[in-house]
Design a protein around this motif. Structure first.
Motif, mmCIF file in Angstrom:
data_model
loop_
_atom_site.group_PDB
_atom_site.id
_atom_site.type_symbol
_atom_site.label_atom_id
_atom_site.label_comp_id
_atom_site.label_asym_id
_atom_site.label_seq_id
_atom_site.Cartn_x
_atom_site.Cartn_y
_atom_site.Cartn_z
ATOM 1 N N ALA A 117 0.819 -1.213 0.000
ATOM 2 C CA ALA A 117 0.000 0.000 0.000
ATOM 3 C C ALA A 117 0.851 1.261 0.000
ATOM 4 O O ALA A 117 0.378 2.331 -0.362
ATOM 5 C CB ALA A 117 -0.928 0.007 1.216
ATOM 6 N N GLU A 118 2.098 1.135 0.400
ATOM 7 C CA GLU A 118 3.014 2.277 0.394
ATOM 8 C C GLU A 118 3.859 2.334 -0.868
ATOM 9 O O GLU A 118 4.094 3.411 -1.425
ATOM 10 C CB GLU A 118 3.949 2.202 1.603
ATOM 11 N N ALA A 119 4.341 1.176 -1.326
ATOM 12 C CA ALA A 119 5.343 1.186 -2.398
ATOM 13 C C ALA A 119 5.090 0.161 -3.486
ATOM 14 O O ALA A 119 5.978 -0.108 -4.299
ATOM 15 C CB ALA A 119 6.730 0.966 -1.788
ATOM 16 N N GLY A 120 3.897 -0.423 -3.549
ATOM 17 C CA GLY A 120 3.616 -1.403 -4.585
ATOM 18 C C GLY A 120 4.189 -2.766 -4.257
ATOM 19 O O GLY A 120 4.803 -2.980 -3.213
ATOM 20 N N CYS A 121 4.027 -3.698 -5.181
ATOM 21 C CA CYS A 121 4.448 -5.079 -4.922
ATOM 22 C C CYS A 121 5.958 -5.247 -4.929
ATOM 23 O O CYS A 121 6.479 -6.238 -4.432
ATOM 24 C CB CYS A 121 3.817 -6.033 -5.935
ATOM 25 N N GLN A 122 6.687 -4.271 -5.453
ATOM 26 C CA GLN A 122 8.146 -4.322 -5.345
ATOM 27 C C GLN A 122 8.566 -4.393 -3.881
ATOM 28 O O GLN A 122 9.581 -5.000 -3.539
ATOM 29 C CB GLN A 122 8.769 -3.101 -6.014
ATOM 30 N N ALA A 123 7.763 -3.784 -2.999
ATOM 31 C CA ALA A 123 8.069 -3.772 -1.576
ATOM 32 C C ALA A 123 7.765 -5.118 -0.918
ATOM 33 O O ALA A 123 8.385 -5.468 0.091
ATOM 34 C CB ALA A 123 7.286 -2.669 -0.873
ATOM 35 N N GLU A 124 6.816 -5.851 -1.477
ATOM 36 C CA GLU A 124 6.425 -7.133 -0.886
ATOM 37 C C GLU A 124 7.139 -8.297 -1.569
ATOM 38 O O GLU A 124 8.054 -8.902 -1.015
ATOM 39 C CB GLU A 124 4.901 -7.287 -0.950
ATOM 40 N N VAL A 125 6.732 -8.632 -2.785
ATOM 41 C CA VAL A 125 7.354 -9.751 -3.488
ATOM 42 C C VAL A 125 8.804 -9.434 -3.848
ATOM 43 O O VAL A 125 9.667 -10.322 -3.811
ATOM 44 C CB VAL A 125 6.533 -10.123 -4.741
ATOM 45 N N GLY A 126 9.092 -8.178 -4.156
ATOM 46 C CA GLY A 126 10.472 -7.800 -4.440
ATOM 47 C C GLY A 126 11.379 -8.038 -3.242
ATOM 48 O O GLY A 126 12.472 -8.602 -3.371
ATOM 49 N N THR A 127 10.930 -7.630 -2.069
ATOM 50 C CA THR A 127 11.707 -7.859 -0.849
ATOM 51 C C THR A 127 11.806 -9.344 -0.540
ATOM 52 O O THR A 127 12.867 -9.841 -0.144
ATOM 53 C CB THR A 127 11.080 -7.112 0.337
ATOM 54 N N ALA A 128 10.709 -10.074 -0.724
ATOM 55 C CA ALA A 128 10.716 -11.522 -0.478
ATOM 56 C C ALA A 128 11.723 -12.223 -1.380
ATOM 57 O O ALA A 128 12.448 -13.125 -0.954
ATOM 58 C CB ALA A 128 9.317 -12.098 -0.701
ATOM 59 N N CYS A 129 11.778 -11.807 -2.632
ATOM 60 C CA CYS A 129 12.732 -12.378 -3.581
ATOM 61 C C CYS A 129 14.161 -12.084 -3.139
ATOM 62 O O CYS A 129 15.042 -12.954 -3.202
ATOM 63 C CB CYS A 129 12.475 -11.819 -4.978
ATOM 64 N N SER A 130 14.386 -10.871 -2.672
ATOM 65 C CA SER A 130 15.703 -10.480 -2.190
ATOM 66 C C SER A 130 16.106 -11.298 -0.965
ATOM 67 O O SER A 130 17.251 -11.747 -0.850
ATOM 68 C CB SER A 130 15.678 -8.979 -1.849
ATOM 69 N N MET A 131 15.162 -11.505 -0.058
ATOM 70 C CA MET A 131 15.421 -12.326 1.129
ATOM 71 C C MET A 131 15.737 -13.767 0.743
ATOM 72 O O MET A 131 16.660 -14.387 1.287
ATOM 73 C CB MET A 131 14.206 -12.289 2.049
ATOM 74 N N ALA A 132 14.972 -14.305 -0.197
ATOM 75 C CA ALA A 132 15.174 -15.692 -0.628
ATOM 76 C C ALA A 132 16.510 -15.854 -1.356
ATOM 77 O O ALA A 132 17.187 -16.873 -1.204
ATOM 78 C CB ALA A 132 14.024 -16.135 -1.526
ATOM 79 N N ALA A 133 16.881 -14.850 -2.151
ATOM 80 C CA ALA A 133 18.172 -14.895 -2.845
ATOM 81 C C ALA A 133 19.320 -14.880 -1.842
ATOM 82 O O ALA A 133 20.318 -15.588 -2.003
ATOM 83 C CB ALA A 133 18.294 -13.707 -3.803
ATOM 84 N N ALA A 134 19.182 -14.089 -0.783
ATOM 85 C CA ALA A 134 20.200 -14.031 0.269
ATOM 86 C C ALA A 134 20.294 -15.367 0.995
ATOM 87 O O ALA A 134 21.397 -15.851 1.285
ATOM 88 C CB ALA A 134 19.872 -12.914 1.253
ATOM 89 N N ALA A 135 19.140 -15.959 1.290
ATOM 90 C CA ALA A 135 19.114 -17.259 1.969
ATOM 91 C C ALA A 135 19.762 -18.334 1.099
ATOM 92 O O ALA A 135 20.538 -19.168 1.584
ATOM 93 C CB ALA A 135 17.673 -17.642 2.307
ATOM 94 N N TYR A 136 19.423 -18.309 -0.183
ATOM 95 C CA TYR A 136 20.004 -19.273 -1.129
ATOM 96 C C TYR A 136 21.523 -19.123 -1.168
ATOM 97 O O TYR A 136 22.264 -20.120 -1.107
ATOM 98 C CB TYR A 136 19.409 -19.036 -2.519
ATOM 99 N N SER A 137 22.007 -17.893 -1.237
ATOM 100 C CA SER A 137 23.445 -17.651 -1.311
ATOM 101 C C SER A 137 24.139 -17.978 0.003
ATOM 102 O O SER A 137 25.311 -18.371 0.010
ATOM 103 C CB SER A 137 23.710 -16.200 -1.706
ATOM 104 N N GLN A 138 23.424 -17.797 1.107
ATOM 105 C CA GLN A 138 24.001 -18.184 2.395
ATOM 106 C C GLN A 138 24.306 -19.676 2.410
ATOM 107 O O GLN A 138 25.360 -20.111 2.875
ATOM 108 C CB GLN A 138 23.018 -17.848 3.534
ATOM 109 N N LEU A 139 23.383 -20.465 1.883
ATOM 110 C CA LEU A 139 23.557 -21.918 1.869
ATOM 111 C C LEU A 139 24.550 -22.373 0.804
ATOM 112 O O LEU A 139 25.367 -23.261 1.048
ATOM 113 C CB LEU A 139 22.203 -22.593 1.646
#
Length: 400
Positions: A274-296
């Protein structure tokens, strides 16, 4: 920055800002007032998409004797604004305005007592990275250092709920609630026999659909960082455990790493559609998942940063336009696509880290500015984009 417990909320879908947030607002009001009747006025995104997001249902469940008004007034301080008027013996005894600020977090107008204490002394990825390199810490060690050992038990519960949502979604058929009549697809994806489809595509998609379908049904999920994006991180982690045999402790470490990425976006940008569009939700989730993947897969902070940056960069400008306010179209499919993009970002980062020119902090700042530039119709109001086109299509069909 706050504890990552504030990022990883366990609650009922389909929207952290539209169900978990309003539920907490109502519960908070009940702590301070002993009313016998309530009037709730919803504004902005809470008003435009509240019915599809089951906002009215959760309010009625908590407050019981309540009337709900959906306002068209857009002259509000925050796109997720909610007034609660409390009555006792037909007299007003309280009138509060709250904001559901994303990820289940809430604020009350004129008061900051809801704010939690800062856990982390650093505010940017650059600061965190420098501290970790100086102290020879991994990103998950950084989390455990400042959160304390108790965070490990909380993350174990987070991982348990994520896995449970996947298992429930994979074994449930039929249609999602609401007038769109969207068919559940997770189980069909899991058992698909199409030879040209890779195992990774089939499994990751099945897991992402599973969580997203549980969320859309009002089931129990983890905000990562929101309900609407709750299928991305679990699907990547479940796939890595299922196929690559990472153990639960390794997965929990990856969840901690992903939490730092989500926290930085939440602190310096936004995780609210509601503040910044879906880039803020799914975009952030994708970024978190990419970080988790790279951590492993890598464990190097430079690779983790680049993977998170790539993932968020290529969601810039993504609008939030759920059809009829339901967290179904395009939200569920979008979770699956983002999960695959997270894996691709992680792999690309490992190959090209030395060539990176854009920092994660820069892309977070860019995302925030892009969100501010988006029209209100593209920020979870169902008034523009795909939602508008679908509505026009339905209206045309009804006329014919």
């Amino acid at each position: 920055m706050k504890s990552i417990k504030s990022l990883y909320n366990i609650g009922h879908g389909p929207s952290s800002s539209h169900t978990i947030g309003p539920e907490r607002i109502c519960l908070d009001v009940l702590k301070h007032y002993d009313g016998d009747y309530y009037k709730v006025i919803l504004y902005g995104s809470l008003s435009f998409t509240g019915k599809g997001h089951l906002t009215d249902s959760i309010i009625k469940e908590v407050l019981k004797n309540v009337d709900i008004e959906f306002s068209n007034d857009l002259h509000i301080e925050h796109p997720n604004t909610m007034d609660i008027i409390v009555y006792r013996n037909q007299e007003i005894i309280g009138h509060e305005r709250y904001y559901s600020i994303g990820g289940g977090a809430i604020r009350r107008r004129g008061d900051d007592w809801i704010e939690e204490n800062d856990i982390y002394p650093h505010k940017s990825f650059e600061e965190i990275k420098n501290y970790c390199l100086k102290e020879n810490l991994s990103l998950y060690d950084y989390v455990y250092h400042f959160e304390g050992e108790s965070i490990k038990d909380y993350l174990k519960e987070v991982w348990r709920v994520m896995q449970e949502a996947i298992n429930i979604g994979l074994h449930t058929e039929g249609f999602l609630p609401g007038k769109l009549k969207v068919k559940r697809k997770a189980k069909a994806l899991l058992y698909s026999q199409k030879n040209k489809v890779s195992i990774e595509l089939r499994l990751v998609s099945a897991y992402a659909y599973a969580v997203s379908e549980v969320n859309a049904s009002g089931g129990l999920v983890v905000t990562a960082p929101t309900c609407g994006a709750s299928g991305v991180l679990p699907s990547v982690l479940y796939y890595l455990k299922d196929v690559y045999k990472y153990n639960d402790q390794m997965i929990i470490n990856a969840i901690a790493t992903a939490g730092i990425i989500g926290n930085i976006v939440k602190h310096n940008g936004s995780i609210s559609g509601a503040e910044a569009g879906c880039q803020a939700e799914v975009g952030t989730a994708c970024s978190m998942a990419a970080a988790a993947y790279s951590q492993l897969e890598s464990g190097q902070i430079s690779v983790i940063e680049y993977a998170a940056e790539i993932a968020l960069e290529h969601h810039l400008g993504l609008t939030c336009d759920p059809i009829d306010g339901y967290v179904q179209i395009p939200c569920i499919e979008r979770n699956a696509v983002a999960a695959h993009r997270a894996i691709n970002a992680g792999n690309l980062a490992e190959l090209l880290t030395s060539t990176s020119l854009i920092s994660f902090d820069t892309i977070v700042e860019t995302m925030k500015e892009t969100g501010n530039d988006l029209l209100d119709t593209y920020r979870e109001t169902s008034q523009g984009g795909l939602a508008k086109k679908y509505k026009a299509k339905v209206e045309k069909e009804l006329k014919n």
